[in-house]
Motif scaffolding. Structure first.
Motif, PDB file in Angstrom:
ATOM      1  N   ARG A 198      -5.353   4.989   8.972  1.00 23.51           N
ATOM      2  CA  ARG A 198      -6.700   4.899   9.136  1.00 23.51           C
ATOM      3  C   ARG A 198      -7.827   4.590   7.734  1.00 23.51           C
ATOM      4  O   ARG A 198      -8.407   3.578   7.865  1.00 23.51           O
ATOM      5  CB  ARG A 198      -7.284   5.924   9.955  1.00 23.51           C
ATOM      6  N   LYS A 199      -7.442   5.264   6.923  1.00 22.79           N
ATOM      7  CA  LYS A 199      -8.176   5.211   5.821  1.00 22.79           C
ATOM      8  C   LYS A 199      -7.954   4.007   5.024  1.00 22.79           C
ATOM      9  O   LYS A 199      -8.789   3.190   4.184  1.00 22.79           O
ATOM     10  CB  LYS A 199      -7.791   6.416   4.553  1.00 22.79           C
ATOM     11  N   ALA A 200      -6.587   3.537   4.917  1.00 22.79           N
ATOM     12  CA  ALA A 200      -6.248   2.456   4.331  1.00 22.79           C
ATOM     13  C   ALA A 200      -7.008   0.920   5.226  1.00 22.79           C
ATOM     14  O   ALA A 200      -7.406   0.104   4.412  1.00 22.79           O
ATOM     15  CB  ALA A 200      -4.615   2.068   4.365  1.00 22.79           C
ATOM     16  N   LYS A 206       0.842  -1.179   0.083  1.00 27.11           N
ATOM     17  CA  LYS A 206       0.012   0.013   0.095  1.00 27.11           C
ATOM     18  C   LYS A 206       0.784   1.377  -0.164  1.00 27.11           C
ATOM     19  O   LYS A 206       0.356   2.283  -0.277  1.00 27.11           O
ATOM     20  CB  LYS A 206      -1.105  -0.117   1.234  1.00 27.11           C
ATOM     21  N   ASP A 242      -3.183   8.900  10.013  1.00 27.69           N
ATOM     22  CA  ASP A 242      -4.185   9.253   9.376  1.00 27.69           C
ATOM     23  C   ASP A 242      -4.480   8.637   7.971  1.00 27.69           C
ATOM     24  O   ASP A 242      -5.356   7.897   7.575  1.00 27.69           O
ATOM     25  CB  ASP A 242      -4.531  10.918   8.834  1.00 27.69           C
ATOM     26  N   TRP A 243      -3.429   8.301   7.340  1.00 25.67           N
ATOM     27  CA  TRP A 243      -3.444   7.619   5.989  1.00 25.67           C
ATOM     28  C   TRP A 243      -3.875   6.061   6.364  1.00 25.67           C
ATOM     29  O   TRP A 243      -4.389   5.439   5.619  1.00 25.67           O
ATOM     30  CB  TRP A 243      -2.267   7.750   5.320  1.00 25.67           C
ATOM     31  N   LEU A 268      -7.646  -0.185  14.605  1.00 26.13           N
ATOM     32  CA  LEU A 268      -7.628   0.003  13.089  1.00 26.13           C
ATOM     33  C   LEU A 268      -8.860  -0.754  12.689  1.00 26.13           C
ATOM     34  O   LEU A 268      -9.753  -0.510  12.052  1.00 26.13           O
ATOM     35  CB  LEU A 268      -6.223  -0.241  12.426  1.00 26.13           C
ATOM     36  N   ALA A 313      -9.760   1.042   6.469  1.00 24.84           N
ATOM     37  CA  ALA A 313     -11.190   1.302   6.624  1.00 24.84           C
ATOM     38  C   ALA A 313     -11.454   0.139   5.190  1.00 24.84           C
ATOM     39  O   ALA A 313     -12.868  -0.148   5.119  1.00 24.84           O
ATOM     40  CB  ALA A 313     -11.665   2.331   6.126  1.00 24.84           C
ATOM     41  N   THR A 314     -10.635  -0.027   4.290  1.00 19.12           N
ATOM     42  CA  THR A 314     -10.745  -0.724   3.126  1.00 19.12           C
ATOM     43  C   THR A 314     -10.507  -2.242   3.556  1.00 19.12           C
ATOM     44  O   THR A 314     -10.622  -3.176   2.488  1.00 19.12           O
ATOM     45  CB  THR A 314      -9.925  -0.329   2.090  1.00 19.12           C
ATOM     46  N   ASP A 335       0.469  10.366  -2.393  1.00 23.72           N
ATOM     47  CA  ASP A 335      -0.104  11.511  -1.770  1.00 23.72           C
ATOM     48  C   ASP A 335       0.879  12.431  -1.067  1.00 23.72           C
ATOM     49  O   ASP A 335       0.719  13.664  -0.875  1.00 23.72           O
ATOM     50  CB  ASP A 335      -1.087  11.349  -0.621  1.00 23.72           C
TER      51      ASP A 335
END
Length: 296
Positions: free
Chosen positions: A290-292, A113, A287-288, A161, A294-295, A120
């Protein structure tokens, strides 16, 4: 530590054992050959045994010398690597975040990832460390720890997470064949991951007991880390316990197949821990993550 010889003696000994002669070691160290000979004699006096067999030409390491040579080479290598890490951490103008996580998490979840993270945040560098203990912790030089378990860590700030689920997985052809033959998990070939540091991970014994499956103990291939075991299941050698964060993508890609109705929730999760007062770059990375997560 009081019983260690002076570092210069160990450096000289390592140069002799690596280059094979006192003359070459002296040239490498930019000292005289007598100085190298005196240093070796002083080290042998300190150790109390001969480190080189001088009855043959060229002289070769004794058994004791071989043991010390391996230890000194490893120790000096670790010192050199640590110094490089320190220099990297304090590199002027370079923005870095250092992450500690398990080998499986690093190999199968985080590293694939990271290209998206760099897309970004191209100005940030992420250093990934997988401790031999398989227990990531916050320590000097570590900005973020990605951890598996049930929580309860006290240092820094920890947040969940995602919940983790385990399920037996294997090569699709093997799973299809076993199912066609009517085999159950009580008879299927199993692949184990065992080492002194992974007691906090569920093993086949824990899984089978939780599912109420009776199976004779023993049997199956045993590996000491998840990466080796994963290669064995790709080769169709047996079934392995898969954590969805680690084997989930391979299942979605069709490289692995989950055992039907085999998922089991042991109440464990993945967590992220950061210092109480994290840097801005650490906050960006978390923060990144967390977003990763979530998938998953």
């Amino acid at each position: 530590m009081d019983h260690l010889p002076p570092l210069r003696l160990l450096v000289t000994f390592e140069a002799i054992s690596r280059h094979g002669s006192m003359r070459d070691a002296a040239q490498r160290l930019n000292v005289t050959q007598p100085a190298v000979s005196q240093a070796l004699k002083a080290l042998e006096d300190h150790v109390g045994v001969a480190l080189f067999d001088r009855s043959v030409r060229p002289a070769r390491l004794t058994d004791a010398g071989e043991m010390l040579s391996r230890a000194v080479r490893e120790g000096l290598g670790r010192i050199a690597a640590t110094l490089e890490d320190i220099r990297a951490l304090h590199a002027i103008g370079e923005r870095q975040v250092t992450v500690s996580c398990t080998l499986g998490m690093a190999t199968y979840w985080l590293m694939p990832k990271l290209p998206m993270f760099y897309a970004d945040y191209p100005e940030l560098t992420v250093n990934v460390q997988a401790p031999a203990t398989d227990l990531p912790v916050l320590s000097p030089g570590i900005d973020v720890a990605l951890r598996y378990g049930r929580g309860g860590w006290r240092e820094g700030r920890t947040e969940k997470l995602f919940a983790e689920v385990i399920c037996p997985v294997g090569a699709p052809a093997l799973v299809e064949r076993l199912l066609a033959e009517g085999a159950t998990l009580a008879e299927a070939p199993l692949i184990h991951v065992r080492n002194p540091h992974n007691d906090h991970w569920a093993g086949w014994e824990d899984y089978l007991q939780a599912r109420g499956i009776q199976r004779p103990r023993g049997g199956g291939q045993i590996f000491n880390n998840y990466v080796q075991a994963a290669q064995a299941i790709y080769d169709g050698r047996g079934l392995m316990l898969g954590w969805r964060s680690i084997t989930g993508q391979a299942e979605r890609d069709g490289a692995l197949r989950a055992w039907p109705d085999g998922a089991l929730d042991l109440g464990t999760s993945y967590f992220v821990t950061m210092p109480t007062t994290p840097s801005q770059d650490t906050l960006l990375f978390v923060d990144w993550v967390r977003k990763a997560a979530a998938t998953v």
